[in-house]
Design an enzyme around this catalytic site. Sequence first.
Site, PDB file in Angstrom:
ATOM      1  N   LEU A   1     -45.516 -15.719 -51.856  1.00  0.00           N
ATOM      2  CA  LEU A   1     -45.325 -15.419 -53.275  1.00  0.00           C
ATOM      3  C   LEU A   1     -43.858 -15.213 -53.625  1.00  0.00           C
ATOM      4  O   LEU A   1     -43.504 -15.119 -54.802  1.00  0.00           O
ATOM      5  CB  LEU A   1     -46.115 -14.165 -53.678  1.00  0.00           C
ATOM      6  CG  LEU A   1     -47.622 -14.304 -53.930  1.00  0.00           C
ATOM      7  CD1 LEU A   1     -48.377 -14.778 -52.701  1.00  0.00           C
ATOM      8  CD2 LEU A   1     -48.196 -12.976 -54.410  1.00  0.00           C
TER       9      LEU A   1
ATOM     10  N   TYR B   1     -37.063 -24.196 -62.965  1.00  0.00           N
ATOM     11  CA  TYR B   1     -38.087 -23.364 -62.311  1.00  0.00           C
ATOM     12  C   TYR B   1     -39.312 -24.208 -61.967  1.00  0.00           C
ATOM     13  O   TYR B   1     -39.790 -24.205 -60.821  1.00  0.00           O
ATOM     14  CB  TYR B   1     -38.468 -22.196 -63.226  1.00  0.00           C
ATOM     15  CG  TYR B   1     -39.727 -21.481 -62.806  1.00  0.00           C
ATOM     16  CD1 TYR B   1     -39.784 -20.777 -61.609  1.00  0.00           C
ATOM     17  CD2 TYR B   1     -40.867 -21.506 -63.605  1.00  0.00           C
ATOM     18  CE1 TYR B   1     -40.948 -20.109 -61.212  1.00  0.00           C
ATOM     19  CE2 TYR B   1     -42.027 -20.852 -63.231  1.00  0.00           C
ATOM     20  CZ  TYR B   1     -42.063 -20.158 -62.027  1.00  0.00           C
ATOM     21  OH  TYR B   1     -43.211 -19.507 -61.647  1.00  0.00           O
TER      22      TYR B   1
ATOM     23  N   ASP C   1     -34.707 -11.550 -46.840  1.00  0.00           N
ATOM     24  CA  ASP C   1     -34.652 -12.738 -47.685  1.00  0.00           C
ATOM     25  C   ASP C   1     -35.400 -13.885 -47.017  1.00  0.00           C
ATOM     26  O   ASP C   1     -35.238 -14.123 -45.802  1.00  0.00           O
ATOM     27  CB  ASP C   1     -33.181 -13.118 -47.892  1.00  0.00           C
ATOM     28  CG  ASP C   1     -32.963 -14.156 -48.984  1.00  0.00           C
ATOM     29  OD1 ASP C   1     -33.833 -15.021 -49.160  1.00  0.00           O
ATOM     30  OD2 ASP C   1     -31.911 -14.088 -49.640  1.00  0.00           O
TER      31      ASP C   1
ATOM     32  N   ILE D   1     -41.264 -12.561 -81.834  1.00  0.00           N
ATOM     33  CA  ILE D   1     -41.970 -13.707 -81.270  1.00  0.00           C
ATOM     34  C   ILE D   1     -41.059 -14.920 -81.322  1.00  0.00           C
ATOM     35  O   ILE D   1     -40.531 -15.262 -82.389  1.00  0.00           O
ATOM     36  CB  ILE D   1     -43.261 -13.982 -82.063  1.00  0.00           C
ATOM     37  CG1 ILE D   1     -44.190 -12.759 -81.993  1.00  0.00           C
ATOM     38  CG2 ILE D   1     -43.964 -15.237 -81.547  1.00  0.00           C
ATOM     39  CD1 ILE D   1     -45.355 -12.835 -82.959  1.00  0.00           C
TER      40      ILE D   1
ATOM     41  N   LYS E   1     -40.650 -25.443 -58.217  1.00  0.00           N
ATOM     42  CA  LYS E   1     -42.008 -25.151 -57.766  1.00  0.00           C
ATOM     43  C   LYS E   1     -42.742 -26.430 -57.359  1.00  0.00           C
ATOM     44  O   LYS E   1     -43.482 -26.447 -56.364  1.00  0.00           O
ATOM     45  CB  LYS E   1     -42.785 -24.423 -58.870  1.00  0.00           C
ATOM     46  CG  LYS E   1     -42.511 -22.930 -58.929  1.00  0.00           C
ATOM     47  CD  LYS E   1     -42.987 -22.224 -57.677  1.00  0.00           C
ATOM     48  CE  LYS E   1     -42.907 -20.722 -57.784  1.00  0.00           C
ATOM     49  NZ  LYS E   1     -43.347 -20.047 -56.533  1.00  0.00           N
TER      50      LYS E   1
ATOM     51  N   ALA F   1     -40.284 -15.716 -54.741  1.00  0.00           N
ATOM     52  CA  ALA F   1     -39.684 -16.784 -55.540  1.00  0.00           C
ATOM     53  C   ALA F   1     -38.856 -16.216 -56.677  1.00  0.00           C
ATOM     54  O   ALA F   1     -39.025 -15.060 -57.071  1.00  0.00           O
ATOM     55  CB  ALA F   1     -40.779 -17.689 -56.127  1.00  0.00           C
TER      56      ALA F   1
ATOM     57  N   ASP G   1     -36.912  -9.158 -50.813  1.00  0.00           N
ATOM     58  CA  ASP G   1     -35.502  -8.761 -50.919  1.00  0.00           C
ATOM     59  C   ASP G   1     -35.250  -7.847 -52.119  1.00  0.00           C
ATOM     60  O   ASP G   1     -34.109  -7.453 -52.370  1.00  0.00           O
ATOM     61  CB  ASP G   1     -34.588  -9.992 -50.986  1.00  0.00           C
ATOM     62  CG  ASP G   1     -34.768 -10.805 -52.252  1.00  0.00           C
ATOM     63  OD1 ASP G   1     -35.628 -10.454 -53.092  1.00  0.00           O
ATOM     64  OD2 ASP G   1     -34.048 -11.819 -52.417  1.00  0.00           O
ATOM     65  N   LEU G   2     -36.334  -7.539 -52.861  1.00  0.00           N
ATOM     66  CA  LEU G   2     -36.288  -6.620 -54.009  1.00  0.00           C
ATOM     67  C   LEU G   2     -35.367  -7.115 -55.127  1.00  0.00           C
ATOM     68  O   LEU G   2     -34.919  -6.335 -55.960  1.00  0.00           O
ATOM     69  CB  LEU G   2     -35.875  -5.205 -53.573  1.00  0.00           C
ATOM     70  CG  LEU G   2     -36.805  -4.545 -52.552  1.00  0.00           C
ATOM     71  CD1 LEU G   2     -36.276  -3.172 -52.160  1.00  0.00           C
ATOM     72  CD2 LEU G   2     -38.229  -4.433 -53.099  1.00  0.00           C
TER      73      LEU G   2
ATOM     74  N   ILE H   1     -38.631 -16.480 -60.590  1.00  0.00           N
ATOM     75  CA  ILE H   1     -39.729 -16.836 -61.495  1.00  0.00           C
ATOM     76  C   ILE H   1     -39.323 -16.971 -62.955  1.00  0.00           C
ATOM     77  O   ILE H   1     -40.157 -17.310 -63.790  1.00  0.00           O
ATOM     78  CB  ILE H   1     -40.872 -15.799 -61.398  1.00  0.00           C
ATOM     79  CG1 ILE H   1     -40.400 -14.417 -61.857  1.00  0.00           C
ATOM     80  CG2 ILE H   1     -41.454 -15.763 -59.993  1.00  0.00           C
ATOM     81  CD1 ILE H   1     -41.516 -13.405 -62.003  1.00  0.00           C
TER      82      ILE H   1
END
Length: 329
Positions: free
Chosen positions: A77, A145, A56, A204, A149, A79, A32-33, A81
């Site tokens: 793949l 997340y 989708d 960081i 998963k 998802a 779905d980009l 993320i």
Amino acid sequence: MNLLVTGGAGFIGRWVVKRLLEDGHQVWVLDDLSNGREMNLEEYRNHPNFAFVHGDIKDEVVLEQLFQNQFDICYHLGASINVQDSIDDPRTTFQNDAVGTFFVLEQCRKHQVKIVFMSTCMVYDRCQEEKGITETHPIKPASPYAGAKIAGENMVLSYSFAYNLPAVVIRPFNTFGPYQKSSGEGGVVAIFLDKKARGETLTIYGDGTQTRDLLYVEDCARFVVEAGYSDKVNGHIVNAGLGKDISINNLARLIVGDENRMKHVCHIHPQSEIQKLLSNSEKAKELLGWEPKVSLEEGIRLTEKWMVENSETNRAEEEEPGDERGDIR
């Protein structure tokens, strides 16, 4: 074979598509980009064995039509993320990663299509052993997340046991390489390299002692693809990583080489940080004969070379300036 890759316009998905096309298969991509980019697949637009569907994974009508193509394997793949996004908006992440996976699974069950489910090392609790994290290591859903998963993993394995559906759950560790975003919650290597090129300070999160096992993307894609090809991993969870971890501080030193260009800032989600991630990939070696081929140093060199050669195109595609976070995929 006739293969489907959901999320095939994403960073890892792009390399999986490349590998499958090189192996001579017919490859369909559903994306779905929302996270993937069209530029990732531009070179395959006119490939005779490639087809792209903008859609989708939660659209059951699109899935029903797509699965009429009688796929042999579905590499799932697609998802959400981003850890921080899942904390800010858990509903979207759950809908995509758990509910979307259920809809894909239903089509795989209906048409008896093997599913390779892309999970994440972020489901694990911190590593406390030098041998690294095996597949039996305790899990800890420290973010929505990771929780979504794990839900997806359990559904995939339940279909394997209940319906004898060929299925495998794969947990690649932190993957990096060309085509990875250097904005938002992109990969830390890409973000550090981008800041290095811009002459900016590498910020960081936290004290930088958190470690990551960084796997070069072509090694990761080879692992993903071969998990689909092999029946030996059906019904299993399988890790893949470099087998060496590095602190974010040392990674910054390796990339920029100048302590004065490193700055520590408060972590945005310390509750979801995993202090040490180190993969034990013996199971992948045993069942698939898979081992990483590219060292961290070589992977960084290849990534930097690509970023320099594609800097204008890549930056034009980035939607916002980046920051580096220690919880990369």
